[in-house]
Design a protein around this motif. Structure first.
Motif, PDB file in Angstrom:
ATOM      1  N   GLY A 114      -2.533   9.696   1.340  1.00  0.00           N
ATOM      2  CA  GLY A 114      -2.994   9.814   2.000  1.00  0.00           C
ATOM      3  C   GLY A 114      -4.867   9.718   2.256  1.00  0.00           C
ATOM      4  O   GLY A 114      -4.917   8.714   1.351  1.00  0.00           O
TER       5      GLY A 114
ATOM      6  N   TYR B 262      -8.628  -5.651   5.118  1.00  0.00           N
ATOM      7  CA  TYR B 262      -9.161  -6.962   5.354  1.00  0.00           C
ATOM      8  C   TYR B 262      -8.883  -8.257   6.004  1.00  0.00           C
ATOM      9  O   TYR B 262      -8.557  -8.536   7.097  1.00  0.00           O
ATOM     10  CB  TYR B 262      -9.725  -6.972   4.624  1.00  0.00           C
ATOM     11  CG  TYR B 262     -11.032  -7.976   5.727  1.00  0.00           C
ATOM     12  CD1 TYR B 262     -11.799  -7.957   6.172  1.00  0.00           C
ATOM     13  CD2 TYR B 262     -11.625  -9.537   4.840  1.00  0.00           C
ATOM     14  CE1 TYR B 262     -13.094  -8.643   7.077  1.00  0.00           C
ATOM     15  CE2 TYR B 262     -11.258 -10.790   5.703  1.00  0.00           C
ATOM     16  CZ  TYR B 262     -12.998  -9.988   6.374  1.00  0.00           C
ATOM     17  OH  TYR B 262     -13.706 -11.006   7.269  1.00  0.00           O
TER      18      TYR B 262
ATOM     19  N   LEU C 282      -8.943  -5.804  -0.402  1.00  0.00           N
ATOM     20  CA  LEU C 282      -9.058  -7.045   0.229  1.00  0.00           C
ATOM     21  C   LEU C 282      -7.796  -7.064   1.427  1.00  0.00           C
ATOM     22  O   LEU C 282      -7.668  -7.760   2.796  1.00  0.00           O
ATOM     23  CB  LEU C 282      -9.129  -8.392  -0.352  1.00  0.00           C
ATOM     24  CG  LEU C 282     -11.029  -8.408  -0.575  1.00  0.00           C
ATOM     25  CD1 LEU C 282     -10.618 -10.311  -2.041  1.00  0.00           C
ATOM     26  CD2 LEU C 282     -11.447  -9.050   0.035  1.00  0.00           C
ATOM     27  N   GLY C 283      -6.789  -6.301   0.888  1.00  0.00           N
ATOM     28  CA  GLY C 283      -5.534  -5.900   1.461  1.00  0.00           C
ATOM     29  C   GLY C 283      -5.592  -6.046   3.048  1.00  0.00           C
ATOM     30  O   GLY C 283      -5.215  -6.623   3.866  1.00  0.00           O
TER      31      GLY C 283
ATOM     32  N   ILE D 147     -11.504   1.397   5.515  1.00  0.00           N
ATOM     33  CA  ILE D 147     -10.628   0.728   4.835  1.00  0.00           C
ATOM     34  C   ILE D 147     -10.221  -0.547   5.346  1.00  0.00           C
ATOM     35  O   ILE D 147      -9.928  -0.859   4.606  1.00  0.00           O
ATOM     36  CB  ILE D 147      -9.549   1.598   4.308  1.00  0.00           C
ATOM     37  CG1 ILE D 147      -9.002   2.516   6.348  1.00  0.00           C
ATOM     38  CG2 ILE D 147      -9.801   2.599   3.977  1.00  0.00           C
ATOM     39  CD1 ILE D 147      -7.686   2.671   5.994  1.00  0.00           C
TER      40      ILE D 147
ATOM     41  N   LYS E 189       2.133   1.324  -3.266  1.00  0.00           N
ATOM     42  CA  LYS E 189       1.447   2.255  -4.525  1.00  0.00           C
ATOM     43  C   LYS E 189       0.861   3.686  -4.011  1.00  0.00           C
ATOM     44  O   LYS E 189       0.696   3.972  -4.744  1.00  0.00           O
ATOM     45  CB  LYS E 189      -0.380   1.028  -3.953  1.00  0.00           C
ATOM     46  CG  LYS E 189      -0.425  -0.295  -5.116  1.00  0.00           C
ATOM     47  CD  LYS E 189      -1.063  -0.961  -5.657  1.00  0.00           C
ATOM     48  CE  LYS E 189      -2.107  -1.169  -4.151  1.00  0.00           C
ATOM     49  NZ  LYS E 189      -2.533  -2.617  -4.318  1.00  0.00           N
TER      50      LYS E 189
ATOM     51  N   SER F  56      -7.679  -4.747  -4.736  1.00  0.00           N
ATOM     52  CA  SER F  56      -9.453  -5.797  -5.379  1.00  0.00           C
ATOM     53  C   SER F  56      -9.958  -5.179  -3.572  1.00  0.00           C
ATOM     54  O   SER F  56     -10.556  -5.153  -3.490  1.00  0.00           O
ATOM     55  CB  SER F  56      -8.873  -6.935  -4.536  1.00  0.00           C
ATOM     56  OG  SER F  56      -8.073  -7.839  -3.823  1.00  0.00           O
TER      57      SER F  56
ATOM     58  N   ASP G 184       4.802   6.254   5.296  1.00  0.00           N
ATOM     59  CA  ASP G 184       4.766   6.880   3.984  1.00  0.00           C
ATOM     60  C   ASP G 184       4.139   8.808   3.675  1.00  0.00           C
ATOM     61  O   ASP G 184       3.543   8.996   4.563  1.00  0.00           O
ATOM     62  CB  ASP G 184       3.679   6.428   2.659  1.00  0.00           C
ATOM     63  CG  ASP G 184       2.379   6.384   2.676  1.00  0.00           C
ATOM     64  OD1 ASP G 184       1.784   7.021   2.579  1.00  0.00           O
ATOM     65  OD2 ASP G 184       2.078   5.490   2.826  1.00  0.00           O
TER      66      ASP G 184
ATOM     67  N   ARG H 135      -9.326   5.541  -8.418  1.00  0.00           N
ATOM     68  CA  ARG H 135      -7.379   5.297  -8.321  1.00  0.00           C
ATOM     69  C   ARG H 135      -7.369   4.088  -8.500  1.00  0.00           C
ATOM     70  O   ARG H 135      -6.107   3.479  -8.448  1.00  0.00           O
ATOM     71  CB  ARG H 135      -7.313   6.381  -7.185  1.00  0.00           C
ATOM     72  CG  ARG H 135      -6.082   6.684  -6.644  1.00  0.00           C
ATOM     73  CD  ARG H 135      -6.238   7.992  -6.263  1.00  0.00           C
ATOM     74  NE  ARG H 135      -5.900   6.460  -4.328  1.00  0.00           N
ATOM     75  CZ  ARG H 135      -6.003   7.286  -3.252  1.00  0.00           C
ATOM     76  NH1 ARG H 135      -6.246   8.936  -3.153  1.00  0.00           N
ATOM     77  NH2 ARG H 135      -6.391   6.656  -2.153  1.00  0.00           N
TER      78      ARG H 135
ATOM     79  N   ASN I 175       0.977  -1.485   0.425  1.00  0.00           N
ATOM     80  CA  ASN I 175       0.107   0.034  -0.096  1.00  0.00           C
ATOM     81  C   ASN I 175       0.607   1.462  -0.139  1.00  0.00           C
ATOM     82  O   ASN I 175       0.616   2.101  -0.807  1.00  0.00           O
ATOM     83  CB  ASN I 175      -0.939  -0.226   1.008  1.00  0.00           C
ATOM     84  CG  ASN I 175      -1.812  -0.857   1.091  1.00  0.00           C
ATOM     85  OD1 ASN I 175      -2.862  -1.459  -0.161  1.00  0.00           O
ATOM     86  ND2 ASN I 175      -2.877  -0.672   2.201  1.00  0.00           N
TER      87      ASN I 175
HETATM   88  N1  LIG Z   1      -0.666   3.840   2.424  1.00  0.00           N
HETATM   89  C1  LIG Z   1      -2.156   4.588   1.708  1.00  0.00           C
HETATM   90  N2  LIG Z   1      -1.909   5.466   1.054  1.00  0.00           N
HETATM   91  C2  LIG Z   1      -3.393   6.157   0.837  1.00  0.00           C
HETATM   92  N3  LIG Z   1      -4.473   4.831   0.522  1.00  0.00           N
HETATM   93  C3  LIG Z   1      -4.211   4.161   1.545  1.00  0.00           C
HETATM   94  C4  LIG Z   1      -2.923   3.490   2.019  1.00  0.00           C
HETATM   95  N4  LIG Z   1      -3.031   2.414   2.771  1.00  0.00           N
HETATM   96  C5  LIG Z   1      -4.588   2.221   2.171  1.00  0.00           C
HETATM   97  N5  LIG Z   1      -5.603   3.178   1.534  1.00  0.00           N
HETATM   98  C6  LIG Z   1      -6.933   3.282   0.903  1.00  0.00           C
HETATM   99  O1  LIG Z   1      -7.389   2.224   2.125  1.00  0.00           O
HETATM  100  C7  LIG Z   1      -8.091   1.291   0.676  1.00  0.00           C
HETATM  101  C8  LIG Z   1      -8.178  -0.111   0.863  1.00  0.00           C
HETATM  102  O2  LIG Z   1      -7.047  -0.692   1.127  1.00  0.00           O
HETATM  103  P1  LIG Z   1      -6.303  -2.352   0.799  1.00  0.00           P
HETATM  104  O3  LIG Z   1      -4.596  -2.801   0.979  1.00  0.00           O
HETATM  105  O4  LIG Z   1      -7.718  -3.655   1.687  1.00  0.00           O
HETATM  106  O5  LIG Z   1      -6.807  -2.332  -0.251  1.00  0.00           O
HETATM  107  P2  LIG Z   1      -5.842  -2.443  -2.166  1.00  0.00           P
HETATM  108  O6  LIG Z   1      -4.402  -1.650  -1.950  1.00  0.00           O
HETATM  109  O7  LIG Z   1      -7.083  -1.647  -3.046  1.00  0.00           O
HETATM  110  O8  LIG Z   1      -6.497  -3.921  -2.731  1.00  0.00           O
HETATM  111  P3  LIG Z   1      -5.489  -5.222  -2.574  1.00  0.00           P
HETATM  112  O9  LIG Z   1      -4.276  -4.235  -1.134  1.00  0.00           O
HETATM  113  O10 LIG Z   1      -6.386  -5.930  -2.477  1.00  0.00           O
HETATM  114  O11 LIG Z   1      -4.511  -5.135  -3.410  1.00  0.00           O
HETATM  115  C9  LIG Z   1      -7.200   1.626  -0.802  1.00  0.00           C
HETATM  116  O12 LIG Z   1      -7.885   0.516  -1.696  1.00  0.00           O
HETATM  117  C10 LIG Z   1      -6.536   2.946  -0.456  1.00  0.00           C
HETATM  118  O13 LIG Z   1      -7.514   4.325  -1.694  1.00  0.00           O
END
Ligand SMILES: Nc1ncnc2c1ncn2[C@@H]1O[C@H](COP(=O)(O)OP(=O)(O)OP(=O)(O)O)[C@@H](O)[C@H]1O
Ligand SMILES: [Mg+2]
Length: 300
Positions: free
Chosen positions: A233, A265, A262-263, A242, A206, A260, A229, A253, A203
């Motif tokens: 935000g 969760y 799910l990360g 989240i 990304k 997906s 990071d 985005r 995350n």
């Molecule tokens: N470090 C971060 N900075 C900004 N937004 C974040 C960050 N971590 C999580 N998020 C937000 O929270 C949401 C949920 O995060 P999560 O990791 O569950 O899903 P994902 O990253 O979209 O998909 P996956 O992890 O399943 O590939 C993300 O889609 C993003 O919008």
């Protein structure tokens, strides 16, 4: 003789009546339970035993325990069907894209090279997305079974050094590790905790472009891991959502970055299995800090 005869008959009648009355009191709740259980057996749907009177006896305790068990089953039942419907919903979009591009190819054949290339590209990338998604679904299913953890002592310092080395190699990003003492030992399921860390680093990578920092702090019988990071935000009002399944702050985005939802969760479920905590602090446009709290290991 006459008095004896009448009183004997009366006594027999009275004891028969009171016997019936007593067995009614005992039998009614039992036959109630049997009926409900037979109902459940027939329909396959969990159902509670109706409790008409508060008798506070063993039979009521039995019915209450049964109802609590049904509550838990219902909860799981609900969770599962929700997951199936959410998952099919998620799969629908990429499948629609694949289908429409396949249709396009069928109609125009392979004449137009540009369209053919675009279609193949799209079909390939959507199929990859589905593949990744189904892998994550399987992970969620296995975590929801609340499997036993394989606990061992893990030295977080060397553990992070190893993970960060691999991540830096793949993503070519600056990720620094800060700690004041070494080793920092925790009791954990090594593979599961690695999964949590990778979800959080993924995350951070990304959703930011700047440096990423990891802090390890030992605090009494707890160890705190902070992953920080300086990226886009998360808006305040979104933070409480989240950790929900399939929740993404900005669908468009997140679609671009390919997730997906799910990360977090999965990360939260794993932390719950460890009786640990996961907290998120974030300011939109400034960055995000995720904090993990784990039990320190007392063994050396
Ligand atoms: N470090 C971060 N900075 C900004 N937004 C974040 C960050 N971590 C999580 N998020 C937000 O929270 C949401 C949920 O995060 P999560 O990791 O569950 O899903 P994902 O990253 O979209 O998909 P996956 O992890 O399943 O590939 C993300 O889609 C993003 O919008
Ligand atoms: Mg993620």
């Amino acid at each position: 003789m006459w008095i004896l005869g009448v009183s004997t008959v009366l006594a027999v009648i009275l004891s028969l009546l009171s016997g019936r009355w007593l067995s009614n009191i005992i039998m009614r709740p039992i036959s109630n339970m049997i009926n409900t259980m037979e109902d459940i057996e027939r329909s396959g749907v969990p159902k509670k035993i109706p409790i008409y009177k508060d008798t506070k006896d063993e039979l009521q305790t039995l019915a209450n325990t049964f109802n609590r068990m049904i509550d838990r089953l219902e909860e799981n039942f609900e969770k599962q069907s929700q997951f199936v419907s959410d998952a099919s919903h998620e799969l629908k979009t990429p499948l629609t894209v694949i289908k429409s591009y396949a249709n396009l190819l069928r109609r125009h054949g392979l004449e137009d090279k540009e369209i053919t290339e675009e279609a193949i590209q799209a079909i390939h990338s959507e199929a990859t997305r589905i593949q990744k998604m189904t892998e994550t679904f399987l992970e969620v299913a296995s975590i929801e079974k609340e499997i036993e953890l394989e606990m061992s002592v893990v030295n977080l310092v060397s553990f992070f050094q190893m993970i960060l080395k691999q991540m830096k190699q793949v993503y070519k990003r600056e990720i620094s590790l800060h700690y004041e003492e070494s080793p920092i030992l925790i009791m954990a399921d090594e593979l599961k905790i690695k999964q949590v860390i990778i979800i959080l680093l993924d995350n951070a990578i990304k959703y930011s472009h700047d440096k990423i920092e990891v802090f390890l702090v030992k605090n009494g019988d707890h160890v705190i891991v902070r992953i920080k990071d300086y990226g886009i935000g998360i808006p305040q009002e979104e933070i409480r959502h989240i950790f929900e399944r399939f929740y993404r702050v900005d669908k468009a985005r997140s679609r671009e970055t390919g997730g997906s939802g799910l990360g977090l969760y999965i990360a939260k479920s794993i932390m719950k299995l460890h009786k640990g905590e996961i907290k998120i602090k974030s300011n939109e446009g400034e960055g995000t800090e995720v904090e993990l709290i784990l039990s320190a290991s007392l063994e050396l």
